[in-house]
Design a protein around this motif. Structure first.
Motif, PDB file in Angstrom:
ATOM      1  N   GLU A   1     -13.993  39.383  -8.091  1.00 29.19           N
ATOM      2  CA  GLU A   1     -12.592  39.199  -7.698  1.00 29.19           C
ATOM      3  C   GLU A   1     -12.302  37.728  -7.417  1.00 29.19           C
ATOM      4  O   GLU A   1     -11.263  37.200  -7.800  1.00 29.19           O
ATOM      5  CB  GLU A   1     -12.290  40.051  -6.461  1.00 29.19           C
TER       6      GLU A   1
ATOM      7  N   CYS B   1      -7.971  39.452   8.314  1.00 26.36           N
ATOM      8  CA  CYS B   1      -8.337  38.190   7.668  1.00 26.36           C
ATOM      9  C   CYS B   1      -7.769  37.077   8.523  1.00 26.36           C
ATOM     10  O   CYS B   1      -6.565  37.047   8.776  1.00 26.36           O
ATOM     11  CB  CYS B   1      -7.762  38.100   6.256  1.00 26.36           C
TER      12      CYS B   1
ATOM     13  N   CYS C   1      -8.049  37.066   0.328  1.00 28.20           N
ATOM     14  CA  CYS C   1      -8.229  38.217   1.223  1.00 28.20           C
ATOM     15  C   CYS C   1      -7.482  39.440   0.703  1.00 28.20           C
ATOM     16  O   CYS C   1      -8.024  40.549   0.702  1.00 28.20           O
ATOM     17  CB  CYS C   1      -7.749  37.884   2.631  1.00 28.20           C
TER      18      CYS C   1
ATOM     19  N   ARG D   1     -17.447  38.817   8.209  1.00 27.67           N
ATOM     20  CA  ARG D   1     -17.861  38.063   7.020  1.00 27.67           C
ATOM     21  C   ARG D   1     -17.188  36.711   7.127  1.00 27.67           C
ATOM     22  O   ARG D   1     -15.972  36.625   7.263  1.00 27.67           O
ATOM     23  CB  ARG D   1     -17.410  38.811   5.774  1.00 27.67           C
TER      24      ARG D   1
ATOM     25  N   ALA E   1      -9.485  40.421  -2.669  1.00 26.60           N
ATOM     26  CA  ALA E   1     -10.914  40.703  -2.640  1.00 26.60           C
ATOM     27  C   ALA E   1     -11.364  41.560  -1.454  1.00 26.60           C
ATOM     28  O   ALA E   1     -12.395  42.209  -1.535  1.00 26.60           O
ATOM     29  CB  ALA E   1     -11.699  39.392  -2.645  1.00 26.60           C
ATOM     30  N   PHE E   2     -10.594  41.572  -0.367  1.00 24.74           N
ATOM     31  CA  PHE E   2     -11.053  42.283   0.821  1.00 24.74           C
ATOM     32  C   PHE E   2     -10.083  43.348   1.321  1.00 24.74           C
ATOM     33  O   PHE E   2     -10.304  43.936   2.373  1.00 24.74           O
ATOM     34  CB  PHE E   2     -11.309  41.290   1.962  1.00 24.74           C
TER      35      PHE E   2
ATOM     36  N   THR F   1     -11.723  46.638   2.255  1.00 27.04           N
ATOM     37  CA  THR F   1     -12.867  46.654   3.152  1.00 27.04           C
ATOM     38  C   THR F   1     -12.582  46.074   4.530  1.00 27.04           C
ATOM     39  O   THR F   1     -13.239  46.443   5.487  1.00 27.04           O
ATOM     40  CB  THR F   1     -14.059  45.886   2.544  1.00 27.04           C
TER      41      THR F   1
ATOM     42  N   THR G   1     -16.801  41.603  -4.965  1.00 27.73           N
ATOM     43  CA  THR G   1     -16.023  40.530  -4.341  1.00 27.73           C
ATOM     44  C   THR G   1     -16.196  39.232  -5.113  1.00 27.73           C
ATOM     45  O   THR G   1     -15.232  38.494  -5.322  1.00 27.73           O
ATOM     46  CB  THR G   1     -16.431  40.354  -2.866  1.00 27.73           C
TER      47      THR G   1
ATOM     48  N   ASP H   1     -21.539  40.660  -2.158  1.00 27.82           N
ATOM     49  CA  ASP H   1     -21.432  41.782  -3.099  1.00 27.82           C
ATOM     50  C   ASP H   1     -20.788  41.327  -4.404  1.00 27.82           C
ATOM     51  O   ASP H   1     -19.926  40.450  -4.432  1.00 27.82           O
ATOM     52  CB  ASP H   1     -20.660  42.962  -2.484  1.00 27.82           C
TER      53      ASP H   1
ATOM     54  N   ILE I   1     -20.617  35.466   0.683  1.00 28.49           N
ATOM     55  CA  ILE I   1     -20.180  36.680  -0.025  1.00 28.49           C
ATOM     56  C   ILE I   1     -21.433  37.367  -0.551  1.00 28.49           C
ATOM     57  O   ILE I   1     -22.213  36.753  -1.271  1.00 28.49           O
ATOM     58  CB  ILE I   1     -19.236  36.324  -1.202  1.00 28.49           C
TER      59      ILE I   1
ATOM     60  N   GLY J   1     -17.836  47.801   4.641  1.00 27.65           N
ATOM     61  CA  GLY J   1     -17.377  46.447   4.386  1.00 27.65           C
ATOM     62  C   GLY J   1     -17.162  45.720   5.697  1.00 27.65           C
ATOM     63  O   GLY J   1     -17.304  46.288   6.768  1.00 27.65           O
TER      64      GLY J   1
END
Length: 170
Positions: free
Chosen positions: A54, A131, A120, A74, A123-124, A127, A51, A48, A46, A12
């Protein structure tokens, strides 16, 4: 540092960088795409499905971008979801790097900033280590930023020594 954070899934992004922008700032967004968003460690948008799902659960909108498995940063533009749907639909479909968050376009952009960090966290979290939110009038040297953050994350705090222990014996 110190205590380990949540488990991070390899593959990620290391850093998620949200760029707050207003719908009317088309020139700012294009300038960013042509400059620092084209650095080798940056992937736009984005890419994937997990994500994207989400984001949808959070009331955000995004268009799937092309996959960039080697990019560690990202990045995407943040606008209010209503603005993304109404004013930026064509640009969003073409560039695939605009995320409409569940927030109003206001000054100051507190709602948009809160929505980004909520995004963040949801969703992240598994990974990304970092943020960061920036604005569309800021140049980000993503390579240098990533190196500095990796150095900060990987560094261990220096051992503290008391002044007496550090001074030579008399």
């Amino acid at each position: 540092p110190g205590a380990p954070g949540p488990a991070v899934v390899l593959g990620g992004p290391y850093l998620v960088l949200g760029v707050a922008t207003a719908p009317r700032n088309t020139g700012h967004r294009q300038w960013i795409r042509e400059t620092w968003m084209s650095l080798p460690n940056v992937a736009r948008g984005i890419d994937d499905d997990a994500t994207l799902a989400e984001l949808k659960a959070l009331g955000a909108t995004a268009v799937r971008a092309s996959a960039s498995p080697t990019s560690s940063v990202r990045t995407f533009f943040l606008v209010g979801a209503a603005a993304a749907a109404a004013d930026l639909a064509e640009e969003q479909a073409r560039e695939r790097d605009i995320v409409g968050v569940d927030a109003r376009e206001t000054k100051p952009p507190g709602e948009k900033m809160f929505a980004f960090f909520q995004l963040c966290a949801r969703a992240f979290a598994r990974t990304a280590r970092w943020c960061i939110k920036t604005d569309d009038d800021t140049y980000v040297h993503s390579v240098r930023l990533e190196l500095n953050l990796r150095s900060l994350w990987d560094s261990t705090p220096p051992q503290e020594t008391s002044p007496r222990a550090a001074s030579p014996a008399a």
